[in-house]
Write an enzyme that holds these catalytic residues in place. Structure first.
Site, PDB file in Angstrom:
ATOM      1  N   HIS A 115       0.818  -1.215   0.000  1.00 18.42           N
ATOM      2  CA  HIS A 115       0.000   0.000   0.000  1.00 18.42           C
ATOM      3  C   HIS A 115       0.855   1.270   0.000  1.00 18.42           C
ATOM      4  O   HIS A 115       0.342   2.361  -0.258  1.00 18.42           O
ATOM      5  CB  HIS A 115      -0.995   0.006   1.172  1.00 18.42           C
ATOM      6  CG  HIS A 115      -0.396   0.312   2.520  1.00 18.42           C
ATOM      7  ND1 HIS A 115      -0.075  -0.657   3.434  1.00 18.42           N
ATOM      8  CD2 HIS A 115      -0.086   1.489   3.121  1.00 18.42           C
ATOM      9  CE1 HIS A 115       0.405  -0.106   4.534  1.00 18.42           C
ATOM     10  NE2 HIS A 115       0.411   1.211   4.368  1.00 18.42           N
ATOM     11  N   ASP A 146       0.008  -7.608   1.665  1.00 20.15           N
ATOM     12  CA  ASP A 146       0.413  -6.199   1.615  1.00 20.15           C
ATOM     13  C   ASP A 146       1.934  -6.113   1.647  1.00 20.15           C
ATOM     14  O   ASP A 146       2.529  -5.500   2.535  1.00 20.15           O
ATOM     15  CB  ASP A 146      -0.210  -5.454   2.792  1.00 20.15           C
ATOM     16  CG  ASP A 146      -0.115  -3.938   2.633  1.00 20.15           C
ATOM     17  OD1 ASP A 146       0.399  -3.479   1.597  1.00 20.15           O
ATOM     18  OD2 ASP A 146      -0.553  -3.230   3.554  1.00 20.15           O
ATOM     19  N   ASN A 225       5.357   5.205   8.871  1.00 22.18           N
ATOM     20  CA  ASN A 225       6.107   4.035   9.346  1.00 22.18           C
ATOM     21  C   ASN A 225       5.844   2.797   8.496  1.00 22.18           C
ATOM     22  O   ASN A 225       6.586   1.814   8.590  1.00 22.18           O
ATOM     23  CB  ASN A 225       5.744   3.704  10.793  1.00 22.18           C
ATOM     24  CG  ASN A 225       6.591   4.426  11.806  1.00 22.18           C
ATOM     25  OD1 ASN A 225       6.094   5.250  12.577  1.00 22.18           O
ATOM     26  ND2 ASN A 225       7.888   4.139  11.830  1.00 22.18           N
ATOM     27  N   SER A 226       4.786   2.804   7.686  1.00 23.16           N
ATOM     28  CA  SER A 226       4.446   1.617   6.902  1.00 23.16           C
ATOM     29  C   SER A 226       5.627   1.142   6.067  1.00 23.16           C
ATOM     30  O   SER A 226       6.282   1.930   5.388  1.00 23.16           O
ATOM     31  CB  SER A 226       3.280   1.916   5.964  1.00 23.16           C
ATOM     32  OG  SER A 226       2.054   1.690   6.587  1.00 23.16           O
TER      33      SER A 226
END
Length: 504
Positions: A115, A146, A225-226
């Site tokens: 994402h 993901d 932070n993803s």
């Protein structure tokens, strides 16, 4: 009361604002660059015992460990150009956003969340030494995974090693490194709060993604932070920081990371073959509860909660409450083991399944098939979302203290050969088939039921699940919607419409 929700933490930003400006450095030529930054190695951390460490030593060890991790963490900046909506002709504004990643191989393979890079036209990677390089995106193209890779033309990069996430336990230290709000090299320290969390989450740009076996942590995770690593006390990655549970959109001390064993299974195949595929059994597995271990007379395995009709598991004779303990020669101790074993398989692969039913061990052979996409519009039970929220794909309405968007309360499949066979749908039927209806939901109150095929919403044809997602994106509380559907009874197709109203 404002309800919590689960969001993905890419931290997409439109226009100027919270992102720190980065001056891009052009590097001419095709020759890979050599990375020159010094690597830190917290050797003392690996050698110290608990009894020998004082407060100053602990402080030094975390400092060394933070530098070691940060050396392999990158800032991923994505941008999309002007796009035109193919249905409306409307031109959509460019979008930019930030995420994190970590270097997996020294020749430039970087792991991040899908994402973070989904839909990106350009990707720039800011290395730990400040150098900015162009990246090429490789996606798994699986809605349930993901995970993505970014490849940069740089060699000699410091890397992070993956841990065995089956060894992760609540209470152990956990360190998150990334670029929250565009702030590079941000380190937060906490603990593993829980393991084996499952649920759904969305970044607001599409339907929610399902997640399984997630690691929960209280290390602070925020937008940006993803894709960054969650690391253990030995400097090994135990997961990718992916989502948070929050009432405000920022850290509330509950974050979730995709476990490293899933990462390894996916990215190793992508690097080796250039793509990822997996086989489908047609079951929903879970970890056994302690009382079930005694009741089913098996110490470890993955218990089957749902068997999809006419899918490979059903055709092979597997049933609800069977406990899978082996896939071929691979031992299955929990749900995550089963998923990782299937990630290593491809559609049409034949596998041997060993399982326990009523205390007796049995085996069966089956041929896997291709996964199908499910769009979950709503589930009412909090227990369907162990992340803790009923509708994680929506933000709270801060003015009214209510959820901002209504939902139908259905799960949908495209009408294809498999669903036609499962629900005895003739070739004349077109649209999306309802595979489940939440009790008490808008759809349930309107009389929709499993097997109905939605072919229109407010007079607009429904060709696939994306048409339903688009129609629901503009719905608000109090709105009415006309749904056209077909129902097959005794081989006859009945066409009807129903008007629904979204009530809180």
């Amino acid at each position: 009361m404002i309800r919590p929700y689960v969001i993905l933490v890419i931290g997409a930003v439109i226009g100027a604002g919270i992102i720190t400006a980065v001056k891009l450095m052009a590097d001419a030529g095709d020759k890979p660059m050599q990375y020159q930054q010094t690597q830190y190695r917290p050797a003392s951390l690996f050698e110290s015992s608990v009894g020998d460490v004082d407060i100053q030593s602990i402080d030094s060890l975390f400092t060394e460990l933070s530098m070691f991790i940060s050396d392999a963490v990158v800032h991923i900046s994505v941008q999309t150009g002007v796009r035109q909506n193919p249905d409306t002709g409307e031109f959509l504004r460019p979008r930019s956003g930030d995420g994190s990643g970590f270097v997996y191989t020294s020749d430039g393979w970087i792991v991040t969340n899908d994402h973070v890079v989904e839909g990106a036209d350009t990707v720039q990677v800011v290395l730990a030494n400040g150098r900015v390089v162009e990246g090429v995106v490789y996606r798994a193209n699986d809605p349930q995974l993901d995970i993505a890779l970014v490849k940069v033309n740089v060699e000699g990069l410091p890397t992070l090693e993956l841990a065995d996430s089956n060894g992760v336990r609540p209470g152990q230290f956990a360190i998150a490194v990334g670029v929250p709000f565009g702030l590079e090299n941000s380190v937060t320290i906490g603990h593993v709060s829980a393991i084996g969390r499952s649920g759904e989450a969305s970044d607001g740009r599409g339907p929610p993604r399902p997640y399984s076996g997630m690691i929960q942590t209280d290390a602070s995770i925020n937008p940006g932070n993803s894709g960054g690593p969650l690391v253990d006390i030995n400097g090994r990655v135990i997961g990718i920081n992916t989502s948070i549970f929050s009432t405000s959109g920022v850290s509330s001390g509950i974050g979730f990371a995709i476990p490293s064993n899933i990462i390894r299974a996916v990215v190793d195949e992508m690097i080796e073959t250039g793509k990822f595929d997996r086989g489908l059994m047609g079951i929903v597995p879970e970890d056994m509860k302690p009382f079930e271990q005694a009741e089913f007379k098996v110490a470890a395995g993955a218990v089957i909660r749902i068997v999809e009709p006419n899918d490979p598991a059903d055709n092979a004779g597997l049933r609800v409450n069977d406990v899978i303990i082996l896939i071929d020669s691979v031992k299955i101790t929990n749900e995550l083991d089963l998923r990782v074993a299937l990630y290593a398989k491809s559609p049409d692969d034949k596998i041997n399944v060993t399982y326990v039913r009523k205390g007796k061990e049995r085996t069966t052979d089956l041929q896997l098939t291709s996964p199908r996409i499910v769009v979950a519009q709503q589930r009412e039970s909090d227990f369907s979302y162990p992340f803790g929220n009923r509708q994680p794909n929506t933000r709270p309405d801060r003015d009214r203290g209510q959820m901002a968007r209504p939902t139908l309360g259905v799960s949908l499949y495209p009408v294809d050969d498999a669903t036609r066979a499962q629900y005895d749908l003739p070739n004349t039927v077109r649209g999306v088939v309802v595979v489940s209806v939440t009790p008490g939901s808008t759809a349930d109150n309107a009389g929709l039921r499993e097997g109905d095929v939605i072919f229109s919403i407010d007079g607009k044809p429904v060709r696939d699940t994306e048409d339903v997602v688009e129609a629901m994106s503009s719905a608000d509380w109090g709105d009415r919607m006309e749904i056209g559907y077909e129902r097959v009874e005794d081989g006859e197709v009945e066409r009807d419409t129903v008007r629904v109203r979204f009530r809180r």
